[in-house]
Write an enzyme that holds these catalytic residues in place. Structure first.
Site, short mmCIF file in Angstrom:
data_model
loop_
_atom_site.label_atom_id
_atom_site.label_comp_id
_atom_site.label_asym_id
_atom_site.label_seq_id
_atom_site.Cartn_x
_atom_site.Cartn_y
_atom_site.Cartn_z
N THR A 71 -4.64 29.85 -20.23
CA THR A 71 -4.19 29.81 -21.62
C THR A 71 -3.19 28.67 -21.72
O THR A 71 -2.07 28.77 -21.22
CB THR A 71 -3.56 31.14 -22.04
OG1 THR A 71 -4.56 32.17 -22.00
CG2 THR A 71 -3.02 31.05 -23.46
N LYS A 106 -7.86 31.40 -28.81
CA LYS A 106 -6.98 32.29 -28.05
C LYS A 106 -5.64 32.45 -28.76
O LYS A 106 -5.03 33.54 -28.75
CB LYS A 106 -6.76 31.72 -26.64
CG LYS A 106 -5.83 32.56 -25.75
CD LYS A 106 -6.36 33.97 -25.51
CE LYS A 106 -5.41 34.82 -24.64
NZ LYS A 106 -5.39 34.39 -23.24
N LYS A 116 5.11 32.85 -23.24
CA LYS A 116 4.52 31.53 -23.00
C LYS A 116 3.42 31.26 -24.02
O LYS A 116 3.37 30.19 -24.63
CB LYS A 116 3.98 31.46 -21.58
CG LYS A 116 3.45 30.09 -21.17
CD LYS A 116 1.95 29.92 -21.38
CE LYS A 116 1.16 30.74 -20.37
NZ LYS A 116 -0.31 30.49 -20.50
#
Length: 307
Positions: free
Chosen positions: A117, A192, A260
């Site tokens: 990611t 995502k 994050k």
């Protein structure tokens, strides 16, 4: 083998065996690489902690199709597909670029598939780097967490060239329940981000609902069973509601990782002008959880702020 290193075999669709490399054997990468080996592919792995790569190769030695390498370049040599699954943009660049990076070992016509990611920006950069040497790049972040990786039931959202996607999708199917091309390079990462925006809001809403119900004196396990049969039903309610009631957070997708990811979301929103007031607020709530020592707790630990 630890619980984090478990790979639960599943039924694999018949597919052409490929020679692949897998770089990054963390909580997600270890079982994903394992499913590739169990599905019949020849797998060479690399991990920055060399012992973990050696342990993985030993764990799957019975397949007769595994090896470990000393550098990403060596792992990638001769591979049809090179998979990466590391921590962030900088980690990704460190294993892909440079003299010992994966791209240096990749042949023309091969495909680099990244499951990190990361930012859409780094996806576009690496797509250009791959194209310059005759290879292709697919950004392919995943959803489904540790359990999804172990059970081979991840959802994979991809960005890149359609022909490259079609070439790698059968191999990705080894550890996925859904693999979808969303658009050009960067589209997988952007999808995502949409996923993480949804999760952030859902978990905060569920936290408030459970905290409210407990203050009101309800049997919240029973209440969750009731509302889970109606419009409030969600994966988060089904899989995290009960553990939130019991204050169980020592598993799952860590708060540090979510922060994050939300940082990437907010950075992209600043670039494209999207307004994300709830996401920005929940990101700060997660900062509160980190401050109380919960950085490695599951994301459902948001409820601890309300107790």
């Amino acid at each position: 083998m630890t619980a984090q290193q478990q790979t639960n075999p599943r039924s694999y669709a018949p597919t052409t065996a490929r020679k692949v490399a897998f770089i990054g054997l963390g909580v997600m990468g270890w079982p994903m690489a394992g499913h590739l080996a169990l599905a019949g592919h020849t797998v060479t792995v690399f991990n920055r902690t060399a012992q973990k790569a050696q342990d993985w190769a030993a764990a799957f030695a019975a397949t007769g199709r595994v090896a470990h390498a000393a550098t990403p370049r060596q792992a990638a040599q001769g591979a049809d597909i090179v998979f990466t699954c590391v921590g962030n943009d900088d980690d990704l660049r460190s294993v892909v670029l440079g003299g010992d990076g994966a791209l240096a070992g990749m042949r023309s016509g091969s495909v680099l598939v990244d499951h990190t990611t990361a930012s859409a920006e780094v996806a576009r950069q690496l797509a250009a780097n791959a194209q310059a040497q005759g290879a292709a790049f697919i950004d392919a972040p995943v959803s489904g967490g540790q359990a999804g990786a172990q059970n081979g039931q991840l959802t994979v959202m991809c960005g890149g060239d359609p022909a490259a996607f079609e070439a790698v999708a059968p191999a990705i199917d080894s550890f996925a329940r859904a693999v979808t091309l969303m658009g050009p390079s960067g589209s997988g990462q952007l999808t995502k981000m949409v996923n993480q925006i949804c999760i952030a809001g859902l978990v905060q809403g569920l936290s408030e609902a459970i905290a409210f119900g407990q203050k009101a004196g309800l049997d919240m396990q029973a209440a969750l069973q009731v509302i889970g049969k109606g419009a409030a039903q969600s994966w988060q309610l089904d899989n995290r509601g009960g553990t939130m009631v019991r204050d169980e957070f020592n598993f799952g997708f860590a708060v540090d990782w979510m922060r994050k990811d939300l940082g990437l979301v907010l950075q992209e929103a600043q670039r494209n002008g999207a307004r994300l007031p709830v996401t920005a607020l929940v990101d700060q709530f997660y900062a509160d959880v980190q401050a109380q020592g919960g950085g490695r707790w599951d994301t459902s630990s948001l409820i601890t702020r309300l107790r």
